[in-house]
Write an enzyme that holds these catalytic residues in place. Structure first.
Site, short mmCIF file in Angstrom:
data_model
loop_
_atom_site.label_atom_id
_atom_site.label_comp_id
_atom_site.label_asym_id
_atom_site.label_seq_id
_atom_site.Cartn_x
_atom_site.Cartn_y
_atom_site.Cartn_z
N LYS A 32 0.82 -1.21 0.00
CA LYS A 32 0.00 0.00 0.00
C LYS A 32 0.85 1.26 0.00
O LYS A 32 0.50 2.24 -0.65
CB LYS A 32 -0.95 -0.01 1.18
N THR A 33 1.99 1.23 0.70
CA THR A 33 2.82 2.44 0.73
C THR A 33 3.29 2.78 -0.67
O THR A 33 3.25 3.93 -1.10
CB THR A 33 4.03 2.23 1.65
N ASP A 215 -3.11 7.79 5.29
CA ASP A 215 -2.62 6.42 5.47
C ASP A 215 -3.07 5.88 6.83
O ASP A 215 -3.40 6.66 7.72
CB ASP A 215 -1.09 6.42 5.37
N GLU A 216 -3.06 4.58 7.01
CA GLU A 216 -3.45 3.93 8.27
C GLU A 216 -4.80 4.47 8.76
O GLU A 216 -4.98 4.80 9.94
CB GLU A 216 -2.39 4.17 9.36
N GLN A 246 -5.81 -4.40 11.05
CA GLN A 246 -4.63 -3.88 11.71
C GLN A 246 -4.94 -2.70 12.63
O GLN A 246 -4.07 -1.89 12.93
CB GLN A 246 -3.58 -3.48 10.66
N ARG A 596 4.59 -8.86 9.92
CA ARG A 596 5.81 -8.08 9.64
C ARG A 596 6.88 -8.98 9.02
O ARG A 596 7.85 -8.50 8.45
CB ARG A 596 6.42 -7.47 10.93
#
Length: 715
Positions: A32-33, A215-216, A246, A596
């Site tokens: 996504k980044t 974002d997030e 998340q 992660r």
DNA sequence: GCCGTATAATTTTTT
DNA sequence: ATTATACGGC
């Protein structure tokens, strides 16, 4: 442009989306980044001036990284890339006068807030023994992030604690205002107020920010979403990116409601799902997916990957936390012997206290490591002491910094005198520094005290007079003038060396900051210090193993991840075991940790662990049983213990009791809210309250006896 | 009234 | 282990 070359169709669709609202539901490791960065780069490439772009990230580090990527792609950029808090601070400084503040306002961290509330409790004459500042700080903060005003709060306050909070809340707001300070919540709240009450200012920013991305998004709170909506009100080109699985910051006010509201607030918004994972092995992804499936309050989502199957997940049992730390060290050794670099490895844990045993073991085994965010650097006592001098020089109204600085080191003005100073200040409507400088009508100071008061005022003035000098020079001068270093050198503080080293480190940080921001003022530096977390200072390039909390690991990835302390009471944490919602958040936290990992994942638990000095027997985390058995390889090191791995713990998601034939986890149909799934049931007298996660309407609480629920097969 | 020392208490996660 | 409070010496 080559941004699209390796993109999946879904990624491509997101990257090329131009105008209109867009929500990207991006699973863990789905790139996504890269997608948001590429999308912005493409917008700019297509002729959108960078200054018309606003990108909100979760941490300052993420902001810096994105800025760096953009600059490699496009050269220097004037786009705003920052966190909500930094953005708000920037807007607020530019227009502080409209709110009755000056642009020099100081940002209070949690400790400052607590001291402020503590002194208010004393002043108000509330019984300070039974009222804990921390509790009030929490209550007030919660009210603020839901945008509840002191008046509204007072109207609904119920019971002694809330009543007291209702009394303190307006006083706290008043104190912040007269101190010319804002806390973390204020940055958001005040910014919203500024924009709502000043249409010219709103116009200015709403005009400017033609394209906004957040974002997030799953970890934004109501105020943050309100701000984003305000800024997007003109162009409505808002792109939010998030993953409900998340969400790990609900304790800070984050709510999934924002995700549900988005499509309503921006009708016709496009929704794109990124469900291909590029990060982890099949095995890791499968384990994480199975784990998160145990969350009831969740929309089903399947992550897929083309990556290889990969190794099994290692599960290690240890005797106690030292043993665990040794096993972790050995595991790291094996990885390094297998050709892995230290910086490819991360050790994650639930609470900072776990880092100690791990750190000792790293030292013992000679493994290079860095710990991210234990006692945050800028919150260490000696650092805060020096910062108090600097803050006072920038803003003489800051009573909290005053109290801290004035007697560090001791200057003969103790508790009693300071209390009097504070009383006189509020009676005469002047600042505490004014009283100290003899500018008030009354003065409580003896001759001797006057002398040292003058010396203190002189120090602050001297620092203040340096405002156009480089930040490093100012910091060095503050250290010198305060007499702090000298005191440490003669004093019998057995950690004096550490503290002196930390002050040197502060000077280095100032120097580094000055190098990167040549025009920066002292006030800019102080803002940086308030808003930058320890994670932001983390140097990922050094070849060291990284030790950090699961929360800090958000958004990062490592070839090898080791998660420690998978025990009932730790992960899930004891304080989160009361409600099913909280257990689900703990499970998401575990999910975040697991995802992660790129290639290798290890999960460890100990049979015994010291909790505040006393050893307690521990049970393996329920989360371990929620991972498919064929994905793991169980290793036990310490001998002599009976076998108890799987099987013994039963898999009961919270142990809900049935009611009216319904139980936790059931799929239901509601007349108004549509399909949903029961998260939890709670008996309230004769009635039963059901917490239900509705597919369309989000989380709701309904009374089971009245709701007329129908059974459903599942989604 | 100030200051240093001893004793008690206490820790989820963080912008 | 660090930090808040209590107490006694000055």
């Amino acid at each position: 442009m080559n941004l699209l070359e390796n993109a999946t169709p879904a990624q491509r669709e997101a990257i090329t989306h131009h105008d209109g609202a867009l929500m990207i539901l991006a699973g863990a490791g789905s790139g996504k980044t890269l997608v948001i960065t590429s999308r912005i780069a493409r917008l700019i490439h297509d002729g959108v001036p960078p200054r018309n772009i606003l990108a909100i990230t979760f941490t300052n580090k993420a902001a810096a990284e994105m800025k760096e990527r953009m600059e490699t792609l496009l050269g220097r950029t004037s786009a705003w890339i920052s966190t909500f808090h930094s953005m708000c601070a920037r807007i607020l400084r530019a227009h502080a006068d409209r709110l009755g503040f000056t642009r020099d306002f100081i940002i209070y961290d949690t400790d400052d807030t607590r001291s402020c509330i503590k002194s208010l409790i004393k002043k108000t004459g509330l019984d300070s023994a039974s009222f804990n500042p921390r509790v009030f700080a929490g209550i007030i903060s919660r009210a603020k992030r839901d945008a509840i005003t002191p008046d509204d709060f007072a109207a609904c306050a119920y019971g002694p604690v809330e009543k007291a909070a209702a009394e303190l809340y307006p006083q706290y707001e008043q104190a912040l205002h007269s101190n010319n300070c804002m806390d973390f919540d204020d940055l958001l709240l005040m910014c919203r107020r500024l924009l709502r009450e000043n249409s010219d200012i709103l116009q200015k920013y709403a005009d400017r920010f033609r394209y906004i991305s957040v974002d997030e998004f799953q970890d934004t709170n109501p105020i943050q979403y309100m701000l984003a909506r305000l800024l997007a009100c003109k162009h409505k080109n808002i792109c939010v990116v998030g993953d409900p699985d998340q969400t790990i910051y609900t304790w800070r006010g984050a709510t999934l409601q924002n995700i549900f509201d988005f499509e309503k607030d921006f009708p016709g918004a496009k929704v794109i799902r990124l469900e291909q994972n590029f990060r982890s092995t099949k095995n890791i992804l499968r384990a994480a997916s199975e784990l998160i499936k145990h969350n009831v309050m969740r929309k089903e989502k399947t992550l897929i990957t083309d990556n290889p199957e990969g190794d099994e997940i290692t599960v290690m049992e240890s005797g106690d936390e030292q043993d665990e730390a040794d096993n972790v060290a050995r595991f790291i050794r094996d990885c390094v012997d297998g050709g892995c670099a230290h910086h490819d490895i991360a050790v994650l844990f639930r609470v900072n206290a776990q880092s100690r045993a791990l750190e000792e073991s790293m030292l013992h085994h000679n493994i290079p490591y860095t710990i991210v965010g234990t006692v945050a650097f800028y919150r260490r006592k000696e650092i805060k002491d020096i910062l108090a001098y600097l803050r006072l020089a920038v803003n003489r109204d800051d009573a909290v910094s005053f109290t801290r600085a004035v007697n560090t080191p001791p200057r003969g003005m103790g508790r009693v005198t300071l209390g009097r100073i504070s009383d006189i200040a509020s009676r005469e409507g002047v600042t505490v520094m004014d009283v100290l400088a003899g500018k008030s009508k009354e003065s409580p100071l003896s001759k001797r005290q006057k002398q040292s008061a003058n010396a203190f005022c002189g120090i602050i003035e001297k620092i203040r007079a340096m405002h156009d000098k480089p930040v490093t020079d100012i910091v060095m001068e503050a250290v010198r003038l305060s007499g702090y270093q000298r005191r440490l050198e003669d004093g019998r503080d057995d950690r004096a060396d550490d503290r002196i080293a930390n002050m040197d480190e502060l000077i280095n940080a100032a120097a580094e900051y000055g190098r990167q921001n040549e025009e920066a003022t002292l006030q800019d530096f102080l803002e940086q210090v308030a808003l930058v977390s320890d994670t932001d200072r983390w140097d990922e390039k050094a070849d060291r193993v990284t030790l950090m909390t699961l929360h800090s690991a958000k958004g990062l990835e490592f070839p090898v991840v080791i998660i420690c302390g998978l025990e009932e009471g730790l992960l899930p944490h004891m304080l989160s075991m009361e409600s099913p919602d909280q257990i689900e958040e703990e499970r998401r936290l575990c999910f975040v940790g697991m995802t992660r990992a790129m290639k290798r994942l290890a999960l460890t638990y100990a049979r015994r662990r010291a909790v505040s000095g006393r050893y307690h027997d521990r049970m393996p985390s329920r989360f371990l049983n929620e991972i498919p058995a064929d994905a793991v390889d169980i290793r036990k090191t310490a001998a002599g213990e009976p076998d108890k791995t799987d099987g013994e713990l039963d898999d009961d998601p919270g142990g809900f009791s049935g009611d009216l034939g319904f139980k936790g986890g059931d799929y239901v149909q509601h007349e108004h809210f549509g399909p949903g799934r029961i998260m939890s049931l709670q008996k309230r007298g004769r009635l039963t309250h059901a917490r239900i996660f509705f597919e369309e309407a989000g989380e709701r609480t309904v009374v089971l006896q009245y709701a007329n629920l129908k059974r459903e097969e599942g989604w």
